[in-house]
Scaffold this motif. Structure first.
Motif, PDB file in Angstrom:
ATOM      1  N   TRP A  61      -0.478  30.729   7.287  1.00 40.36           N
ATOM      2  CA  TRP A  61      -1.841  30.387   7.702  1.00 40.36           C
ATOM      3  C   TRP A  61      -2.190  29.009   7.141  1.00 40.36           C
ATOM      4  N   GLY A  62      -2.899  28.223   7.921  1.00 40.46           N
ATOM      5  CA  GLY A  62      -3.267  26.892   7.462  1.00 40.46           C
ATOM      6  C   GLY A  62      -4.688  26.538   7.811  1.00 40.46           C
ATOM      7  N   ALA A  63      -5.195  25.489   7.169  1.00 38.24           N
ATOM      8  CA  ALA A  63      -6.515  24.931   7.469  1.00 38.24           C
ATOM      9  C   ALA A  63      -6.406  23.420   7.387  1.00 38.24           C
ATOM     10  N   TYR A  64      -6.815  22.741   8.452  1.00 37.81           N
ATOM     11  CA  TYR A  64      -6.701  21.288   8.517  1.00 37.81           C
ATOM     12  C   TYR A  64      -8.006  20.715   9.055  1.00 37.81           C
ATOM     13  N   SER A  65      -8.660  19.913   8.223  1.00 36.61           N
ATOM     14  CA  SER A  65      -9.934  19.339   8.641  1.00 36.61           C
ATOM     15  C   SER A  65      -9.705  18.291   9.715  1.00 36.61           C
ATOM     16  N   THR A  66     -10.705  18.117  10.561  1.00 33.68           N
ATOM     17  CA  THR A  66     -10.633  17.119  11.628  1.00 33.68           C
ATOM     18  C   THR A  66     -11.176  15.776  11.183  1.00 33.68           C
ATOM     19  N   GLY A  67     -11.671  15.683   9.936  1.00 37.90           N
ATOM     20  CA  GLY A  67     -12.173  14.421   9.416  1.00 37.90           C
ATOM     21  C   GLY A  67     -11.057  13.527   8.926  1.00 37.90           C
ATOM     22  N   ASN A  68     -11.329  12.241   8.819  1.00 36.61           N
ATOM     23  CA  ASN A  68     -10.352  11.270   8.333  1.00 36.61           C
ATOM     24  C   ASN A  68     -10.824  10.686   7.003  1.00 36.61           C
ATOM     25  N   GLY A  69      -9.868  10.236   6.204  1.00 33.85           N
ATOM     26  CA  GLY A  69     -10.215   9.552   4.970  1.00 33.85           C
ATOM     27  C   GLY A  69     -10.453  10.515   3.822  1.00 33.85           C
ATOM     28  N   ALA A  70     -10.835   9.967   2.685  1.00 38.73           N
ATOM     29  CA  ALA A  70     -10.970  10.750   1.463  1.00 38.73           C
ATOM     30  C   ALA A  70     -12.092  11.764   1.553  1.00 38.73           C
ATOM     31  N   VAL A  71     -13.140  11.480   2.340  1.00 44.79           N
ATOM     32  CA  VAL A  71     -14.292  12.375   2.395  1.00 44.79           C
ATOM     33  C   VAL A  71     -13.998  13.609   3.226  1.00 44.79           C
TER      34      VAL A  71
END
Length: 220
Positions: A61-71
């Motif tokens: 199972w995984g979770a990957y944010s759609t945001g870019n960069g450190a934030v």
């Protein structure tokens, strides 16, 4: 400690090989909130691959944010194994890993994985979960070892109630705190007569961080 999980997975794979099923899924949530803690600061794609054989389950199972960069950037890739008994008890183990560090040991004896033992029990509308981190992965996954988390749930028909408390990496102080109180519900979005998309959501309060989260997602 990774050997503990792999041993559990190996036993699950070679025992009770009836009713085998391999499935793949993808959830899309507006946020990734885990046990009352918000990760990623952006919508989250959560893929999964699951193999079941009888009462055994092996999964990734995984979770990957759609945001870019450190934030906004956040990634997680977990492996788990569990066995569900017919009377409501389940036992398992989970390996938490966060991409960015080596998937193997960082140094001699320093693990990039947090290995957690999981226990669950369901009876009627009530559920109970107990979880325990067995290793020190502060330089990798961030758990000190000995971290605990307990959760009670109640299914009340149209909605579910839950309250969870933990220490270690679950609380801002490291002490045992109530971190996850909420109410959740679900529905199906009917696309055609034979196809529907499951949707679920929850309102979650973390008394420890004094934050309120609203999480909604769909599953494919």
């Amino acid at each position: 400690m990774k050997k503990l999980l792999f041993l559990t997975m190996g036993i699950a794979f070679f025992t009770g090989m009836k009713a085998q099923e391999l499935s793949v899924g993808l959830d899309f949530y507006n946020r990734y909130v885990f046990r009352g803690v918000d990760f990623g600061n952006s919508p989250s794609l959560q893929p999964s691959i699951t193999f079941t054989s009888g009462n055994f389950t092996l999964g990734a199972w995984g979770a990957y944010s759609t945001g870019n960069g450190a934030v906004g950037a956040f990634g997680e890739a977990d492996l788990y194994a569990s066995y569900a008994f017919d009377f409501g008890l389940s036992l398992g183990a989970t390996s938490y890993y966060y991409p960015g560090t080596s998937w193997f040991e960082l140094d001699e004896g320093v693990s990039s994985h947090a290995i957690e033992l999981n226990l669950g029990y369901e009876v009627s509308s009530f559920s109970f979960a107990a979880n325990y981190i067995v290793n020190d992965s502060r330089d990798g996954a961030g758990a000190e070892g000995g971290d605990t988390y307990f959760e009670l749930g109640y299914g009340a028909g149209a909605f579910d109630l839950f309250v969870g408390a933990g220490d270690g990496w679950h609380s801002s102080t490291g002490n045992f705190e109530v971190v996850n109180v909420g109410i959740g519900t679900s529905k199906d979005i009917q696309i055609t007569d034979s196809f529907a998309i499951p949707m679920n959501g929850a309102v979650i309060l973390n008394p420890n961080s004094e934050q309120l989260h609203l999480v909604v997602g769909v599953s494919f």
